[in-house]
Design a protein around this motif. Structure first.
Motif, PDB file in Angstrom:
ATOM      1  N   TYR A 100       1.819   7.137   3.006  1.00 11.04           N
ATOM      2  CA  TYR A 100       2.278   5.901   3.620  1.00 11.04           C
ATOM      3  C   TYR A 100       1.417   5.650   4.851  1.00 11.04           C
ATOM      4  O   TYR A 100       0.349   6.235   4.982  1.00 11.04           O
ATOM      5  N   HIS A 101       1.853   4.736   5.720  1.00 11.44           N
ATOM      6  CA  HIS A 101       1.103   4.151   6.837  1.00 11.44           C
ATOM      7  C   HIS A 101       0.317   2.946   6.324  1.00 11.44           C
ATOM      8  O   HIS A 101      -0.402   3.018   5.308  1.00 11.44           O
ATOM      9  N   GLY A 102       0.432   1.830   7.022  1.00 13.71           N
ATOM     10  CA  GLY A 102      -0.338   0.650   6.695  1.00 13.71           C
ATOM     11  C   GLY A 102      -0.167   0.205   5.258  1.00 13.71           C
ATOM     12  O   GLY A 102       0.949   0.183   4.719  1.00 13.71           O
ATOM     13  N   GLN A 103      -1.266  -0.139   4.608  1.00 11.01           N
ATOM     14  CA  GLN A 103      -1.195  -0.613   3.228  1.00 11.01           C
ATOM     15  C   GLN A 103      -0.664   0.468   2.299  1.00 11.01           C
ATOM     16  O   GLN A 103       0.014   0.160   1.309  1.00 11.01           O
ATOM     17  N   ALA A 104      -0.957   1.735   2.599  1.00 10.86           N
ATOM     18  CA  ALA A 104      -0.430   2.812   1.763  1.00 10.86           C
ATOM     19  C   ALA A 104       1.097   2.831   1.794  1.00 10.86           C
ATOM     20  O   ALA A 104       1.739   3.160   0.789  1.00 10.86           O
ATOM     21  N   GLY A 105       1.706   2.488   2.939  1.00 13.97           N
ATOM     22  CA  GLY A 105       3.161   2.393   3.013  1.00 13.97           C
ATOM     23  C   GLY A 105       3.694   1.260   2.168  1.00 13.97           C
ATOM     24  O   GLY A 105       4.711   1.402   1.472  1.00 13.97           O
ATOM     25  N   PHE A 106       3.022   0.117   2.213  1.00 11.38           N
ATOM     26  CA  PHE A 106       3.388  -1.003   1.341  1.00 11.38           C
ATOM     27  C   PHE A 106       3.311  -0.579  -0.122  1.00 11.38           C
ATOM     28  O   PHE A 106       4.226  -0.834  -0.911  1.00 11.38           O
ATOM     29  N   GLU A 107       2.226   0.090  -0.494  1.00 14.43           N
ATOM     30  CA  GLU A 107       2.033   0.481  -1.894  1.00 14.43           C
ATOM     31  C   GLU A 107       3.025   1.544  -2.342  1.00 14.43           C
ATOM     32  O   GLU A 107       3.407   1.589  -3.516  1.00 14.43           O
ATOM     33  N   ALA A 108       3.459   2.411  -1.411  1.00 16.48           N
ATOM     34  CA  ALA A 108       4.419   3.454  -1.777  1.00 16.48           C
ATOM     35  C   ALA A 108       5.719   2.854  -2.292  1.00 16.48           C
ATOM     36  O   ALA A 108       6.377   3.437  -3.161  1.00 16.48           O
ATOM     37  N   PHE A 109       6.099   1.710  -1.757  1.00 16.76           N
ATOM     38  CA  PHE A 109       7.370   1.084  -2.126  1.00 16.76           C
ATOM     39  C   PHE A 109       7.177  -0.134  -3.028  1.00 16.76           C
ATOM     40  O   PHE A 109       8.092  -0.936  -3.188  1.00 16.76           O
ATOM     41  N   THR A 110       5.992  -0.267  -3.610  1.00 18.13           N
ATOM     42  CA  THR A 110       5.664  -1.416  -4.447  1.00 18.13           C
ATOM     43  C   THR A 110       5.430  -0.976  -5.884  1.00 18.13           C
ATOM     44  O   THR A 110       4.772   0.030  -6.135  1.00 18.13           O
ATOM     45  N   HIS A 111       5.966  -1.743  -6.826  1.00 16.94           N
ATOM     46  CA  HIS A 111       5.677  -1.531  -8.246  1.00 16.94           C
ATOM     47  C   HIS A 111       4.573  -2.496  -8.666  1.00 16.94           C
ATOM     48  O   HIS A 111       4.691  -3.719  -8.488  1.00 16.94           O
ATOM     49  N   ARG A 112       3.488  -1.958  -9.194  1.00 14.82           N
ATOM     50  CA  ARG A 112       2.385  -2.780  -9.699  1.00 14.82           C
ATOM     51  C   ARG A 112       2.699  -3.116 -11.161  1.00 14.82           C
ATOM     52  O   ARG A 112       2.492  -2.297 -12.049  1.00 14.82           O
ATOM     53  N   ARG A 113       3.175  -4.313 -11.376  1.00 12.69           N
ATOM     54  CA  ARG A 113       3.674  -4.721 -12.693  1.00 12.69           C
ATOM     55  C   ARG A 113       2.617  -5.535 -13.437  1.00 12.69           C
ATOM     56  O   ARG A 113       2.332  -6.686 -13.069  1.00 12.69           O
ATOM     57  N   PRO A 114       2.027  -5.007 -14.487  1.00 14.23           N
ATOM     58  CA  PRO A 114       1.021  -5.769 -15.237  1.00 14.23           C
ATOM     59  C   PRO A 114       1.672  -6.920 -16.018  1.00 14.23           C
ATOM     60  O   PRO A 114       2.736  -6.749 -16.626  1.00 14.23           O
ATOM     61  N   VAL A 115       1.030  -8.074 -15.985  1.00 15.65           N
ATOM     62  CA  VAL A 115       1.474  -9.247 -16.741  1.00 15.65           C
ATOM     63  C   VAL A 115       0.320  -9.702 -17.619  1.00 15.65           C
ATOM     64  O   VAL A 115      -0.759 -10.040 -17.123  1.00 15.65           O
TER      65      VAL A 115
END
Length: 462
Positions: A418-433
């Protein structure tokens, strides 16, 4: 905005149920609401800066005002200021180019909040290490269940009151309680859980979370080594090492845990470390207290019977623990097998870089690795043959304050960042469409197969 849950409880179920109901009803927070939530959090911390200084000083039994303002309050404000202007870019869809045979179909990655998540905060930096993950979770648009550490009750109560006044219980629910509450939270059907603490407790969290296959970020610790090279500036290295070690009285997950020094320079390094400690703390009573009698007894047991050198000539009454260097302990001694988490620093002599690398690799992979020297080729050898969560060259600890860098461990020192963008990505699901076009080559490859399909496949195989 209404009051959040802040009374001491053992059952997180009602708070979790309310967050889950809000998620089912409205999903996550929009980017606009995320910016607003982060701004509210910033104001809540800034307006209570002095109160947090006082509460942390009370919980520790002594911590310098500036140390709390820099390492706790300013760290949170800086993290918010880093995240807010970047949110739109972080959250934007990512277009994915599709080659044959999928063209002219289209695809993108949709950034979605994971859902209802939880944060279990630690006691060593109770404000920073609880709220920085919260910043990541809010930036991602999650609804969040937060538990501050019960080992810092004054700070936990103040944090709970601040979060309850700042957020509705549909956004952030904050619960205070003891170990039973923490265990109950790990057993909830969460969409993500971030835990900061010891490796032993990290294993317990992972086992409990496995019932629901809860995704985890574990920020643990371990024995972060320092390698001082033959060409290092010993005085500068000693000052940086002692600054990192004595910060928060060594109660820091990335604190230097042992130093490997060329044998010919060991005694000079010891003298330089003592001089650095005196320069940093001309009044050693200004050092942060080692919190709790249990921790103090543990440190005394770790150093019992070992050759040690006191860093100060007079007792450090405020910490009740004399900061010391421990000289050349056995590699099998408990002090070389356990994370120290206090103002005690083993110093070991080595003859060749290979020997230093062997000592590092004989222990679980650390959260941080520190190198002091000028020779880039030797540094590359060290990096190629070791593994760690993070690396700092000619510095200690400071890298953990850089919001642009991911922060996390590997192996026994944890996983995820986490920290910065890594923190955003830790709690984000990358959903392919994937969006199919009216005409698609792939339809020509559907049954019944014939000569046309054979020709297309032949072209693909060339």
């Amino acid at each position: 905005m209404g009051p959040g849950a802040s009374i001491e409880v053992d059952d997180p179920g009602p708070a979790y149920a309310r967050l889950r109901a809000a998620w089912d009803r409205a999903g996550g927070l929009s980017v606009e609401l995320r910016r607003d939530a982060l701004a509210r959090l910033r104001d809540g911390v800034r307006l209570r800066a002095d109160a947090f200084v006082e509460s942390i000083d009370t919980d520790f039994g002594g911590r310098a005002r500036v140390e709390t303002l820099v390492a706790e309050v300013a760290a949170v404000l800086r993290a918010v200021d880093y995240a807010r202007p970047r949110l739109a870019r972080w959250a934007a869809n990512e277009r994915v180019g599709l080659g044959l045979p999928f063209w002219p179909a289209r695809a993108h990655i949709r950034k979605e909040p994971r859902g209802v998540v939880a944060i279990l905060g630690p006691s060593n930096f109770p404000l920073q290490l609880t709220l920085l993950p919260l910043i990541g979770a809010l930036a991602a648009g999650c609804r969040v269940l937060v538990k501050p550490s019960e080992l810092v009750p004054a700070t936990a109560d103040l944090m709970a009151a601040m979060l309850a006044e700042t957020f509705s219980a549909d956004e952030v629910a904050v619960l205070t309680g003891g170990p039973d509450l923490a265990v109950a939270m790990t057993r909830l059907p969460l969409d993500h859980l971030l835990f900061t603490g010891s490796t032993a407790n990290g294993r317990r969290v992972m086992a409990a979370a496995s019932d629901h296959l809860t995704p985890l970020t574990l920020e643990l610790g371990g024995k972060s080594p320092v390698v001082v090279a033959n060409d290092a500036d010993l005085d500068k290295a000693a000052r940086a090492i002692m600054a990192g070690k004595l910060m928060n009285a060594g109660q820091t997950c990335v604190a230097p845990d042992y130093v490997l020094v060329p044998r010919a320079f060991r005694d000079r390094f010891v003298d330089a470390a003592k001089a650095a400690a005196h320069a940093l703390y001309p009044d050693p009573g200004m050092m942060t207290t080692v919190r709790g009698e249990r921790a103090q007894r543990r440190l005394a047991d770790l150093t019992a019977g070992l050759t040690s050198v006191a860093l100060f000539d007079r007792p450090v009454t405020s910490s009740r623990i004399m900061p010391v260097l421990v000289l050349d302990p056995s590699l099998d001694a408990p002090i070389m097998r356990q994370e120290i988490f206090g103002p005690v620093l083993p110093v070991l002599a080595y003859d060749r870089l290979d020997d230093a690398i062997a000592i590092i690799n004989d222990r679980p992979r650390p959260l941080a690795l520190y190198w002091f020297g000028r020779d880039k080729a030797s540094l590359r050898v060290l990096l190629d043959r070791t593994s760690s969560g993070t690396v700092a060259v000619n510095e200690t600890v400071l890298h953990a304050a850089v919001d642009a860098l991911p922060f996390g461990g590997i192996g026994a020192s944890g996983f995820g960042a986490y920290h910065g963008q890594a923190g955003f990505e830790a709690f984000t699901h990358r959903r392919p469409v994937f969006v199919q076009s009216r005409f698609s080559i792939t339809r020509l490859l559907q049954p019944p197969y014939g000569a046309r399909a054979e020709r297309i496949i032949a072209g693909m195989l060339k």
